[in-house]
Design a protein around this motif. Structure first.
Motif, short mmCIF file in Angstrom:
data_model
loop_
_atom_site.label_atom_id
_atom_site.label_comp_id
_atom_site.label_asym_id
_atom_site.label_seq_id
_atom_site.Cartn_x
_atom_site.Cartn_y
_atom_site.Cartn_z
N THR A 123 0.84 -1.19 0.00
CA THR A 123 0.00 0.00 0.00
C THR A 123 0.88 1.24 0.00
O THR A 123 1.78 1.36 0.83
CB THR A 123 -0.92 0.04 1.24
N VAL A 124 0.63 2.16 -0.93
CA VAL A 124 1.37 3.42 -1.01
C VAL A 124 0.38 4.56 -0.86
O VAL A 124 -0.60 4.65 -1.61
CB VAL A 124 2.13 3.55 -2.35
N GLU A 125 0.62 5.42 0.12
CA GLU A 125 -0.20 6.61 0.35
C GLU A 125 0.64 7.86 0.12
O GLU A 125 1.78 7.94 0.57
CB GLU A 125 -0.76 6.62 1.77
N ILE A 126 0.06 8.82 -0.59
CA ILE A 126 0.78 10.07 -0.91
C ILE A 126 -0.07 11.26 -0.46
O ILE A 126 -1.24 11.36 -0.83
CB ILE A 126 1.08 10.18 -2.42
N LYS A 127 0.54 12.14 0.32
CA LYS A 127 -0.11 13.39 0.73
C LYS A 127 0.77 14.54 0.26
O LYS A 127 1.99 14.47 0.34
CB LYS A 127 -0.26 13.44 2.26
N SER A 128 0.14 15.61 -0.21
CA SER A 128 0.93 16.73 -0.71
C SER A 128 0.37 18.06 -0.23
O SER A 128 -0.84 18.22 -0.05
CB SER A 128 0.98 16.72 -2.25
N VAL A 129 1.28 19.02 -0.02
CA VAL A 129 0.93 20.40 0.31
C VAL A 129 1.83 21.30 -0.53
O VAL A 129 2.73 20.84 -1.23
CB VAL A 129 1.11 20.70 1.81
N ASN A 130 1.59 22.61 -0.44
CA ASN A 130 2.35 23.53 -1.29
C ASN A 130 3.81 23.66 -0.83
O ASN A 130 4.12 23.56 0.36
CB ASN A 130 1.68 24.90 -1.35
N ILE A 168 5.27 10.38 1.43
CA ILE A 168 4.95 9.11 0.79
C ILE A 168 5.15 7.98 1.79
O ILE A 168 6.26 7.80 2.32
CB ILE A 168 5.86 8.88 -0.45
N PHE A 169 4.07 7.26 2.07
CA PHE A 169 4.12 6.18 3.05
C PHE A 169 3.94 4.83 2.34
O PHE A 169 2.98 4.63 1.60
CB PHE A 169 3.00 6.35 4.09
N VAL A 170 4.90 3.92 2.58
CA VAL A 170 4.84 2.59 1.98
C VAL A 170 4.66 1.56 3.09
O VAL A 170 5.45 1.51 4.05
CB VAL A 170 6.14 2.27 1.20
N ASN A 171 3.61 0.74 2.99
CA ASN A 171 3.36 -0.34 3.95
C ASN A 171 3.09 -1.64 3.21
O ASN A 171 2.72 -1.62 2.03
CB ASN A 171 2.16 0.01 4.85
N TYR A 172 3.28 -2.76 3.92
CA TYR A 172 3.03 -4.03 3.25
C TYR A 172 2.55 -5.08 4.24
O TYR A 172 2.80 -5.01 5.44
CB TYR A 172 4.29 -4.52 2.53
N GLU A 173 1.83 -6.07 3.68
CA GLU A 173 1.38 -7.25 4.43
C GLU A 173 1.90 -8.48 3.69
O GLU A 173 1.68 -8.62 2.49
CB GLU A 173 -0.14 -7.30 4.52
N ASP A 174 2.57 -9.36 4.43
CA ASP A 174 3.18 -10.54 3.83
C ASP A 174 2.51 -11.79 4.38
O ASP A 174 2.64 -12.10 5.56
CB ASP A 174 4.68 -10.57 4.12
N VAL A 175 1.76 -12.47 3.53
CA VAL A 175 1.10 -13.71 3.96
C VAL A 175 1.67 -14.91 3.19
O VAL A 175 1.05 -15.98 3.13
CB VAL A 175 -0.43 -13.63 3.74
N ARG A 176 2.84 -14.74 2.67
CA ARG A 176 3.49 -15.84 1.95
C ARG A 176 3.94 -16.92 2.94
O ARG A 176 4.37 -16.63 4.04
CB ARG A 176 4.70 -15.33 1.15
N GLU A 177 3.85 -18.18 2.51
CA GLU A 177 4.21 -19.30 3.37
C GLU A 177 5.58 -19.87 3.01
O GLU A 177 6.11 -19.62 1.92
CB GLU A 177 3.16 -20.43 3.25
N ASP A 178 6.13 -20.66 3.96
CA ASP A 178 7.39 -21.39 3.75
C ASP A 178 8.54 -20.48 3.38
O ASP A 178 9.43 -20.86 2.62
CB ASP A 178 7.22 -22.45 2.63
N ARG A 179 8.53 -19.25 3.92
CA ARG A 179 9.66 -18.37 3.66
C ARG A 179 10.65 -18.37 4.83
O ARG A 179 11.80 -18.02 4.68
CB ARG A 179 9.18 -16.93 3.43
N THR A 180 10.17 -18.82 6.02
CA THR A 180 11.03 -18.83 7.20
C THR A 180 11.55 -20.24 7.46
O THR A 180 10.79 -21.21 7.44
CB THR A 180 10.25 -18.34 8.43
#
Length: 293
Positions: free
Chosen positions: A22-29, A65-77
């Protein structure tokens, strides 16, 4: 092409193979393009990609700019055991049991609790894969914030042009009333001199010279013409659209300069009131265009 506001918000989401970004962008002058990226360490390598996407789409503004993520992948650990270290612990336990005649009751749970016996590791991330999904999420957020900035920009343009029309009308009034200042001054001076000299004849030539000097001093013809030119230039630039905020700001500064000069020259109450109204409208425009890209 319409003008754009520098205020906006956009959110982009990309989901693929168990990873949601998820990428969120906020801007001001802001006077320049200022980017502040906050992302997890896993995406630190992708910040250059995000910056390039932003620079390709925006010219001015401060962006968070805010970058967040959710990882539900299996068998990675995976759990990795240091068998040589385990063997060393077991042998040491046996020796202690023998030397001190202790019961050897060491268990697997005990071994796992020993320092550095077991470690968890994650598979190396595929940077190409991560870069792909963060780019998609960023571009979606850019698209949404661009729409918001464009819509707000259209409203701002309409409001600014309405104020510029008011300014144009005030300039016309000043242009009409300004010549009367000299005539009024001539009449007042002649009346005063006549009162003071009474029966003594007035030297019309000297009086006219004084009035001519005063006329040159209070003449605002040049300021009026420059104001008209600035109004025309402003309309031309804003009609082209795009990132024109800096140009508009410069023109408004020049307009304010001419208005101040008019104010310093006039001594007619009606003209002075119009100049005050003029400066008030120019200030309103200046405040608005501070938020135009």
């Amino acid at each position: 092409m319409a003008v754009n506001s520098m205020t906006g918000y956009g959110k982009g989401i990309c989901e693929k193979d168990g990873l949601k970004v998820t990428v969120e962008i906020k801007s001001v002058n802001h006077r320049f393009l200022d980017l502040m990226i906050k992302s997890p360490k896993i995406f630190s390598f992708a910040e250059d990609t995000i910056r390039k996407c932003m620079k390709d789409n925006f010219v001015r503004g401060h962006f968070d700019i805010f970058v967040n993520y959710e990882d539900v992948r299996e068998d990675r650990t995976k759990v990795v055991f240091d068998y040589s270290l385990v063997n060393a612990y077991v042998e040491a336990a046996k020796k202690i049991s023998t030397d001190f005649t202790l019961q050897d009751n060491i268990s697997a749970i005990d071994i796992l609790s020993f320092p550095d016996v077991a470690k968890t590791t994650c598979e190396d991330e595929d940077e190409v894969f991560l870069n792909e999904i963060v780019t998609k999420a960023t571009n979606e957020a850019i698209e949404k914030i661009s729409v918001m900035r464009k819509n707000e920009g259209a409203l701002m343009e309409k409001d600014v042009m309405s104020k510029m029309a008011t300014i144009s009308e005030i300039v016309k009034v000043i242009e009409e009333k300004a010549p009367n200042m000299v005539q009024e001054h001539f009449a007042k001076v002649k009346e005063r001199v006549s009162e003071m000299l009474k029966d003594v004849s007035i030297d019309e030539a000297k009086l006219l010279n004084e009035v001519a000097f005063y006329s040159d001093k209070v003449c605002v013809d040049e300021e009026i013409q420059r104001l008209k030119s600035h109004l025309s230039h402003f309309s031309e630039i804003i009609s082209k659209g795009g990132a024109c905020g800096k140009q508009l700001d410069f023109i408004v500064q020049e307009m304010n300069r001419e208005a101040n000069t008019c104010g310093s020259k006039c001594n007619n109450i009606e003209v002075s009131n119009q100049v005050i109204a003029l400066k008030n409208e120019i200030e309103k425009v200046r405040e608005q265009i501070q938020n135009i890209e």
